[in-house]
Enzyme design. Structure first.
Site, PDB file in Angstrom:
ATOM      1  N   TYR A  56       0.825  -1.200   0.000  1.00  0.00           N
ATOM      2  CA  TYR A  56       0.000   0.000   0.000  1.00  0.00           C
ATOM      3  C   TYR A  56       0.869   1.264   0.000  1.00  0.00           C
ATOM      4  CZ  TYR A  56      -3.431  -3.457   1.598  1.00  0.00           C
ATOM      5  OH  TYR A  56      -4.220  -4.569   1.723  1.00  0.00           O
ATOM      6  N   HIS A 119       0.132 -12.131   1.146  1.00  0.00           N
ATOM      7  CA  HIS A 119      -0.732 -11.137   0.512  1.00  0.00           C
ATOM      8  C   HIS A 119      -1.072 -11.510  -0.937  1.00  0.00           C
ATOM      9  CE1 HIS A 119      -1.486  -6.503  -0.058  1.00  0.00           C
ATOM     10  NE2 HIS A 119      -2.557  -7.251  -0.274  1.00  0.00           N
TER      11      HIS A 119
END
Length: 310
Positions: A56, A119
């Site tokens: 992110y 992830h």
């Protein structure tokens, strides 16, 4: 704030989880001081679960969250991820995972994570996850740098498949339980009950469709799904509610999902999300919404390798 047990971890997490991806300018540029104030406001009102990733904002979200949580570590349950580092940069090798945990701990200004997650596992070969990534992340847990480990991704049936084979502590599914999607119920929810892994739901606003905010240019939902946004905004307004609050309350009401993670980084948005925790939405409104969206229900796109979109 209400809390639920996060599966076999026995951690008690707030039903509203703080998704830190917007702190990395994923949607819009964010003022760092504002983002830090948003974190502090959430903490002050009982939010104790914070989820982030080096992906992110290319580590920006982790760095900002680390600043915001400095001196407050004992009050929170902190989760980050490894394996995905950019839109097309995936590395689930043992070496990279062992490096990644140290890098995340440095940015987050802590010496351990409560939860470390693989992830978006659908983007690489299944054997890489099973034979290299899972043993590596279990090694991280054994080292004490993380207390528990989990998997995250988009294809719910693939998450269930990998969970059966690896027995993770947690599974984070995104965009599969909200007013437009309910596929999480078909396999993943009963499996969570059977295996007792902590089940988490992210993206309850379907990346802004279920809000009055403008949609990002990269949004992948079909046009007919996106077209529901103004219709639902107007309907909720006629009842005196914001669509985002109705959508969030609906998602948090699922009794078998430990926490609902929503991205936030502005004080105003945190206040609205906190208000949603205490809202009592008329069943008539929910029924009308579900009837309206029925023709476009579960129109999910696919991501990752084709063979993993089972």
């Amino acid at each position: 704030m209400q809390y639920r047990r996060l599966g076999k971890t026995e951690l008690e997490v707030s039903i509203l989880g703080f998704g830190a991806s917007p702190m990395g300018n994923v949607f819009d540029p964010v003022d760092e001081k504002e983002a830090i104030s948003a974190v502090h406001l959430a903490l002050d009102h009982g939010v104790n679960f914070f989820d982030v990733s080096p992906f992110y904002g290319l580590t920006l979200a982790e760095s900002r969250l680390g600043k915001a949580l400095e001196g407050k570590r004992k009050d929170i349950i902190l989760a980050s991820k490894c394996g995905r580092y950019d839109l097309q940069h995936f590395d689930f090798s043992r070496t990279r995972i062992l490096e990644s945990i140290d890098e995340s701990l440095t940015r987050l200004k802590t010496d351990y994570l409560d939860l470390f997650q693989l992830h978006d596992i659908e983007f690489v070969d299944k054997q890489v996850i099973l034979e290299e990534a899972v043993p590596a992340i279990q090694e991280v847990v054994k080292s004490g740098k993380a207390r528990f480990w989990g998997i995250t991704g988009l294809p719910v049936r693939y998450l269930a498949q990998i969970a059966r084979e690896t027995n993770p502590d947690t599974v984070l599914s995104w965009a599969h339980y909200n007013l437009l999607e309910d596929e999480i119920n078909e396999e993943l929810v009963p499996l969570a009950q059977e295996m007792d892994f902590g089940l988490m739901n992210a993206a309850p606003l379907m990346q802004r469709i279920l809000s009055d905010a403008s949609l990002p240019a990269w949004h992948r939902s079909p046009d007919e799904v996106k077209a529901m946004q103004p219709i639902l905004v107007e309907l909720c307004q006629s009842y005196g509610y914001k669509l985002s609050q109705v959508a969030l309350r609906f998602a948090m009401d699922h009794p078998l999902i430990a926490t609902t993670i929503v991205g936030m980084c502005e004080v105003k948005i945190v206040r609205e999300n906190l208000e949603a925790v205490d809202l009592d939405i008329p069943s008539e409104l929910i029924d009308r919404i579900l009837t309206l969206v029925e023709p476009v229900k579960n129109r999910m796109w696919f991501e990752g390798k084709a063979e993993n979109n089972v």
